[in-house]
Design a protein around this motif. Structure first.
Motif, PDB file in Angstrom:
ATOM      1  N   GLY A 123      77.406 -23.639  76.991  1.00  0.00           N
ATOM      2  CA  GLY A 123      76.770 -24.621  76.505  1.00  0.00           C
ATOM      3  C   GLY A 123      77.266 -25.757  77.204  1.00  0.00           C
ATOM      4  O   GLY A 123      76.617 -27.029  77.359  1.00  0.00           O
ATOM      5  N   LEU A 124      78.565 -25.711  77.964  1.00  0.00           N
ATOM      6  CA  LEU A 124      79.015 -27.242  78.470  1.00  0.00           C
ATOM      7  C   LEU A 124      78.247 -27.071  79.605  1.00  0.00           C
ATOM      8  O   LEU A 124      78.136 -28.430  80.028  1.00  0.00           O
ATOM      9  CB  LEU A 124      80.618 -26.573  78.744  1.00  0.00           C
ATOM     10  N   VAL A 125      77.949 -26.400  80.627  1.00  0.00           N
ATOM     11  CA  VAL A 125      77.403 -26.606  81.889  1.00  0.00           C
ATOM     12  C   VAL A 125      76.022 -27.163  81.623  1.00  0.00           C
ATOM     13  O   VAL A 125      75.388 -27.988  82.335  1.00  0.00           O
ATOM     14  CB  VAL A 125      77.001 -25.240  82.683  1.00  0.00           C
ATOM     15  N   GLN A 126      75.383 -26.863  80.502  1.00  0.00           N
ATOM     16  CA  GLN A 126      74.118 -27.495  80.091  1.00  0.00           C
ATOM     17  C   GLN A 126      74.107 -29.023  79.969  1.00  0.00           C
ATOM     18  O   GLN A 126      73.147 -29.807  79.881  1.00  0.00           O
ATOM     19  CB  GLN A 126      73.424 -26.982  78.871  1.00  0.00           C
ATOM     20  N   VAL A 127      75.296 -29.560  79.671  1.00  0.00           N
ATOM     21  CA  VAL A 127      75.610 -30.864  79.217  1.00  0.00           C
ATOM     22  C   VAL A 127      76.129 -31.479  80.387  1.00  0.00           C
ATOM     23  O   VAL A 127      75.744 -32.902  80.789  1.00  0.00           O
ATOM     24  CB  VAL A 127      76.544 -31.077  77.907  1.00  0.00           C
ATOM     25  N   THR A 128      76.955 -30.924  81.093  1.00  0.00           N
ATOM     26  CA  THR A 128      77.521 -31.741  82.377  1.00  0.00           C
ATOM     27  C   THR A 128      77.154 -31.230  83.804  1.00  0.00           C
ATOM     28  O   THR A 128      77.307 -31.973  84.728  1.00  0.00           O
ATOM     29  CB  THR A 128      79.240 -31.145  82.153  1.00  0.00           C
ATOM     30  N   GLY A 129      76.233 -30.174  83.699  1.00  0.00           N
ATOM     31  CA  GLY A 129      75.784 -29.838  85.124  1.00  0.00           C
ATOM     32  C   GLY A 129      76.885 -29.086  85.730  1.00  0.00           C
ATOM     33  O   GLY A 129      77.672 -28.509  85.301  1.00  0.00           O
ATOM     34  N   PRO A 130      76.499 -28.818  87.082  1.00  0.00           N
ATOM     35  CA  PRO A 130      75.585 -29.311  88.026  1.00  0.00           C
ATOM     36  C   PRO A 130      74.008 -28.752  87.422  1.00  0.00           C
ATOM     37  O   PRO A 130      73.992 -27.624  86.869  1.00  0.00           O
ATOM     38  CB  PRO A 130      75.744 -28.859  89.352  1.00  0.00           C
ATOM     39  N   ARG A 131      73.071 -29.395  87.951  1.00  0.00           N
ATOM     40  CA  ARG A 131      71.643 -29.042  87.581  1.00  0.00           C
ATOM     41  C   ARG A 131      71.464 -27.475  87.712  1.00  0.00           C
ATOM     42  O   ARG A 131      70.550 -27.176  86.830  1.00  0.00           O
ATOM     43  CB  ARG A 131      70.621 -30.041  88.156  1.00  0.00           C
ATOM     44  N   PRO A 132      71.440 -26.856  89.000  1.00  0.00           N
ATOM     45  CA  PRO A 132      71.240 -25.517  89.325  1.00  0.00           C
ATOM     46  C   PRO A 132      71.745 -24.673  87.917  1.00  0.00           C
ATOM     47  O   PRO A 132      71.219 -23.708  87.442  1.00  0.00           O
ATOM     48  CB  PRO A 132      71.594 -25.238  90.441  1.00  0.00           C
ATOM     49  N   LEU A 133      73.147 -24.850  87.723  1.00  0.00           N
ATOM     50  CA  LEU A 133      73.781 -24.022  86.753  1.00  0.00           C
ATOM     51  C   LEU A 133      73.123 -24.367  85.435  1.00  0.00           C
ATOM     52  O   LEU A 133      73.247 -23.342  84.557  1.00  0.00           O
ATOM     53  CB  LEU A 133      75.356 -24.334  86.796  1.00  0.00           C
ATOM     54  N   ALA A 134      72.928 -25.651  85.079  1.00  0.00           N
ATOM     55  CA  ALA A 134      72.257 -26.004  83.794  1.00  0.00           C
ATOM     56  C   ALA A 134      70.901 -25.285  83.802  1.00  0.00           C
ATOM     57  O   ALA A 134      70.895 -24.683  82.575  1.00  0.00           O
ATOM     58  CB  ALA A 134      72.170 -27.553  83.571  1.00  0.00           C
ATOM     59  N   TRP A 135      70.218 -25.264  84.499  1.00  0.00           N
ATOM     60  CA  TRP A 135      68.864 -24.732  84.594  1.00  0.00           C
ATOM     61  C   TRP A 135      69.237 -23.285  84.496  1.00  0.00           C
ATOM     62  O   TRP A 135      68.337 -22.596  83.555  1.00  0.00           O
ATOM     63  CB  TRP A 135      68.077 -24.909  85.912  1.00  0.00           C
ATOM     64  N   LEU A 136      70.138 -22.339  84.971  1.00  0.00           N
ATOM     65  CA  LEU A 136      70.446 -21.075  85.018  1.00  0.00           C
ATOM     66  C   LEU A 136      70.789 -20.711  83.549  1.00  0.00           C
ATOM     67  O   LEU A 136      70.356 -19.681  83.093  1.00  0.00           O
ATOM     68  CB  LEU A 136      71.432 -20.549  86.145  1.00  0.00           C
ATOM     69  N   ALA A 137      71.696 -21.530  82.887  1.00  0.00           N
ATOM     70  CA  ALA A 137      72.370 -21.242  81.579  1.00  0.00           C
ATOM     71  C   ALA A 137      71.115 -21.519  80.526  1.00  0.00           C
ATOM     72  O   ALA A 137      70.990 -20.674  79.592  1.00  0.00           O
ATOM     73  CB  ALA A 137      73.431 -22.359  81.444  1.00  0.00           C
ATOM     74  N   MET A 138      70.227 -22.500  80.834  1.00  0.00           N
ATOM     75  CA  MET A 138      69.129 -22.627  79.956  1.00  0.00           C
ATOM     76  C   MET A 138      68.193 -21.587  79.942  1.00  0.00           C
ATOM     77  O   MET A 138      67.634 -21.107  78.833  1.00  0.00           O
ATOM     78  CB  MET A 138      68.465 -24.137  80.154  1.00  0.00           C
ATOM     79  N   SER A 139      67.977 -20.936  81.020  1.00  0.00           N
ATOM     80  CA  SER A 139      67.137 -19.869  81.362  1.00  0.00           C
ATOM     81  C   SER A 139      67.586 -18.636  80.408  1.00  0.00           C
ATOM     82  O   SER A 139      66.896 -17.888  79.959  1.00  0.00           O
ATOM     83  CB  SER A 139      66.937 -19.512  82.591  1.00  0.00           C
TER      84      SER A 139
END
Length: 257
Positions: A67-83
């Motif tokens: 949840g945290l990485v989707q808010v703070t990034g970085p964008r590749p990790l946020a995309w991976l977490a969302m996927s």
């Protein structure tokens, strides 16, 4: 403002009605089979509780960074977490469990050296696959919930902490995470109950949980309603205990700002 009571009148009436029904069934039905299977039921119940607690703890520990990485990034990790959250929430947990046990588990015997490793005794058991499936499922759902909780914490609190020179990690574990967990607490209680109701699926991959043992009792005794009634009562007590514990916790915490 008067403190809110934990047991409202309509809930008390429901509890009394349930107690009357249980007592009525207890005296009208056949329970002669219960002493014979009592030890097996207790053992299977502990397996259910152990899978529930361990998968919740491990899943929540995964859900926080997801949840945290989707808010703070970085964008590749946020995309991976969302996927990951989309995949988990978009597919049935039964399918995920079967892919792990019948799919991935069937490949392990062909991996060189794995049979001689210390992992092999665990890989031939069913419960590690059940634990991983339940953990990933809980992490996927709670990761999305925690994303919303992190975003819902007022930015002014975080900016004030930055202004006084707090380290980002200190802000996270002393302000941001506690405030996010507080906001998500009512939802978390419901998710725990849903996780409890997902545990019977482990019986499909040969884990002898409390659901599986009552299925065997019905097959061996040819008695249908009494085992089902007791199984329903067990799940009702566990779910009620979770709901009651979270209600107590919510009442002890200060109101959200």
């Amino acid at each position: 403002m008067p403190e809110q009571t934990l047991m409202k009148p309509h809930r008390l009436i429901m509890v009394l009605v349930a107690a009357v029904l249980v007592l009525t069934f207890a005296f009208m039905m056949d329970w002669a089979w219960l002493p014979k299977y009592s030890s097996e039921i207790l053992d299977a119940l502990w397996i259910t509780i152990a899978l529930l607690v361990s998968s919740i703890v491990a899943g929540f520990l995964l859900a926080v960074p997801i949840g945290l990485v989707q808010v703070t990034g970085p964008r590749p990790l946020a995309w991976l977490a969302m996927s990951f959250c989309t995949l988990i929430r978009g597919t049935p947990i039964l399918l995920q469990m079967w892919v792990l046990y019948y799919g991935l588990g069937s490949l392990f015997p062909y991996m060189p050296g794995l049979r001689q490793s210390w992992l092999w005794p665990y890989l031939i058991e069913a419960w590690p696959y059940a634990f991983v499936a339940l953990t990933l499922s809980f992490a996927g759902y709670e990761g999305e919930v925690m994303r919303g909780a992190f975003k819902g914490v007022p930015r002014g609190e975080l900016e004030a902490a930055h202004a006084i020179g707090m380290h980002p990690f200190t802000i996270l574990h002393r302000i941001w995470l506690p405030r996010a967990v507080q906001r998500v607490l009512p939802t978390l209680g419901g998710e725990l109950i849903l996780q409890l109701k997902a545990t019977p699926l482990v019986a499909t991959i040969a884990v002898v949980d409390v659901y599986a043992i009552f299925g065997r009792i019905r097959q061996e005794t040819f008695i249908i309603y009494e085992p089902l009634l007791m199984l329903a009562l067990i799940y009702l007590i566990l779910a009620g205990g979770i709901a009651f514990a979270f209600r107590l916790l919510e009442n002890k915490l200060p109101a959200r700002g």
